[in-house]
Design a protein around this motif. Structure first.
Motif, PDB file in Angstrom:
ATOM      1  N   ARG A  29      12.186 104.473   3.135  1.00  0.00           N
ATOM      2  CA  ARG A  29      13.557 104.276   3.619  1.00  0.00           C
ATOM      3  C   ARG A  29      13.567 103.835   5.077  1.00  0.00           C
ATOM      4  N   ASN A  30      12.649 104.344   5.868  1.00  0.00           N
ATOM      5  CA  ASN A  30      12.634 104.059   7.296  1.00  0.00           C
ATOM      6  C   ASN A  30      11.997 102.717   7.637  1.00  0.00           C
ATOM      7  N   ARG A  31      11.025 102.292   6.840  1.00  0.00           N
ATOM      8  CA  ARG A  31      10.238 101.117   7.211  1.00  0.00           C
ATOM      9  C   ARG A  31      10.469  99.903   6.311  1.00  0.00           C
ATOM     10  N   THR A  32      10.899 100.112   5.092  1.00  0.00           N
ATOM     11  CA  THR A  32      11.004  99.004   4.142  1.00  0.00           C
ATOM     12  C   THR A  32      12.445  98.639   3.823  1.00  0.00           C
ATOM     13  N   LEU A  33      13.346  99.624   3.899  1.00  0.00           N
ATOM     14  CA  LEU A  33      14.754  99.396   3.582  1.00  0.00           C
ATOM     15  C   LEU A  33      15.614  99.644   4.812  1.00  0.00           C
ATOM     16  N   ALA A  34      16.800  99.058   4.805  1.00  0.00           N
ATOM     17  CA  ALA A  34      17.765  99.304   5.875  1.00  0.00           C
ATOM     18  C   ALA A  34      19.155  99.324   5.261  1.00  0.00           C
ATOM     19  N   PHE A  35      20.081 100.000   5.932  1.00  0.00           N
ATOM     20  CA  PHE A  35      21.406 100.220   5.373  1.00  0.00           C
ATOM     21  C   PHE A  35      22.485  99.856   6.397  1.00  0.00           C
ATOM     22  N   VAL A  36      23.538  99.198   5.903  1.00  0.00           N
ATOM     23  CA  VAL A  36      24.730  98.944   6.707  1.00  0.00           C
ATOM     24  C   VAL A  36      25.937  99.330   5.857  1.00  0.00           C
ATOM     25  N   TYR A  37      26.834 100.114   6.444  1.00  0.00           N
ATOM     26  CA  TYR A  37      27.977 100.620   5.700  1.00  0.00           C
ATOM     27  C   TYR A  37      29.278 100.034   6.238  1.00  0.00           C
ATOM     28  N   GLN A  38      30.378 100.368   5.565  1.00  0.00           N
ATOM     29  CA  GLN A  38      31.699  99.907   5.984  1.00  0.00           C
ATOM     30  C   GLN A  38      32.040 100.445   7.367  1.00  0.00           C
ATOM     31  N   PHE A  39      31.628 101.683   7.641  1.00  0.00           N
ATOM     32  CA  PHE A  39      31.799 102.266   8.970  1.00  0.00           C
ATOM     33  C   PHE A  39      30.458 102.201   9.680  1.00  0.00           C
ATOM     34  N   HIS A  40      30.489 101.903  10.966  1.00  0.00           N
ATOM     35  CA  HIS A  40      29.251 101.577  11.685  1.00  0.00           C
ATOM     36  C   HIS A  40      28.297 102.753  11.890  1.00  0.00           C
ATOM     37  N   HIS A  41      28.808 103.983  11.960  1.00  0.00           N
ATOM     38  CA  HIS A  41      27.976 105.186  12.148  1.00  0.00           C
ATOM     39  C   HIS A  41      27.102 105.121  13.401  1.00  0.00           C
ATOM     40  N   LEU A  42      27.614 104.506  14.450  1.00  0.00           N
ATOM     41  CA  LEU A  42      26.890 104.504  15.727  1.00  0.00           C
ATOM     42  C   LEU A  42      27.061 105.858  16.409  1.00  0.00           C
ATOM     43  N   LEU A  43      26.089 106.222  17.237  1.00  0.00           N
ATOM     44  CA  LEU A  43      26.165 107.472  17.992  1.00  0.00           C
ATOM     45  C   LEU A  43      27.011 107.214  19.242  1.00  0.00           C
ATOM     46  N   PRO A  44      28.151 107.892  19.371  1.00  0.00           N
ATOM     47  CA  PRO A  44      29.126 107.539  20.417  1.00  0.00           C
ATOM     48  C   PRO A  44      28.647 107.763  21.838  1.00  0.00           C
ATOM     49  N   GLU A  45      27.695 108.686  22.028  1.00  0.00           N
ATOM     50  CA  GLU A  45      27.258 109.013  23.382  1.00  0.00           C
ATOM     51  C   GLU A  45      26.173 108.071  23.899  1.00  0.00           C
TER      52      GLU A  45
END
Length: 229
Positions: free
Chosen positions: A86-102
């Motif tokens: 999951r960390n090295r071969t696949l990547a995910f993008v969702y409808q909501f960005h899920h960025l860390l606000p700080e």
């Protein structure tokens, strides 16, 4: 296009149980995604599109069938090996960005490589390049609250691609954006798909985008079939 199989599933089934009730969401899905290929998936709300992406990404376990990523069957892997895929071969993008606000845009993009323990200076240089690739070189020090919705989604895309995944799984990545911004973000995804030879599987409700995919499938009655338009 290199005909190497990057991601595939065979006979994929998924049922959800609640008490005596059982709901069969997927009823034997087959899919093959080749290197560099861009696949679109459409279907009615509740048809199981997000469920399918979660299974393809190893985020959930199928009731039956197999998922294969770069020749490795996910159901045969223990959790450490599955996490590495999951960390090295696949990547995910969702409808909501899920960025860390700080954290700044640069720090958000660098995060996947920093958690691996890679060299900080090298990672930040790579993150800066990824931000430049998505047209945000001048926003690297801005935090998510200081950016527009389209800019935040582009940061999320840069974060997903910094680890050079073999396949990007995108679940309605333009769903929260206005039409013009959505088109721009989608065109960016297509450009990155070609530039970095990253395969892509995207769930979308935006039918105006479908002519840009290499293949489009519709999920209906728990099965995947070619989209007839």
């Amino acid at each position: 296009m290199n005909e190497a199989l990057v991601l595939g599933c065979q006979g994929l089934k998924k049922s959800f149980h609640e008490g005596v009730l059982s709901v069969e969401v997927l009823r034997g899905v087959d899919l093959a995604v080749l290197q560099g290929q861009c696949i679109g998936i459409v279907g009615a709300s509740g048809s199981g599109k997000s469920t399918l992406l979660h299974l393809l990404g190893g985020l959930d376990t199928p009731s039956a069938g197999t998922v294969t990523v770069k020749g490795r069957t996910l159901q045969h892997l223990g959790e450490p090996a599955l996490s590495q895929v999951r960390n090295r071969t696949l990547a995910f993008v969702y409808q909501f960005h899920h960025l860390l606000p700080e954290f700044t845009a640069l720090e958000n993009v660098a995060m996947p490589l920093l958690v691996r323990g890679e060299d900080t200076a090298t990672v930040k240089q790579q993150a800066g390049q990824m931000l430049a690739d998505v047209g945000l070189a001048d926003r690297r020090r801005h935090k998510p609250a200081e950016m527009s919705g389209g800019e935040r989604q582009r940061v999320a895309i840069a974060r997903a691609l910094i680890s050079r995944p073999a396949c990007l799984l995108a679940d309605e990545p333009t769903g929260n954006l206005d039409e013009k911004t959505a088109q721009h973000v989608f065109e960016l995804l297509l450009a990155l798909n070609k530039t970095h030879a990253v395969s892509m599987v995207m769930v979308t409700h935006n039918l105006s985008l479908l002519n840009n995919f290499d293949a489009v499938y519709e999920l209906t009655n728990g099965q995947l079939c070619s989209y007839a338009g």
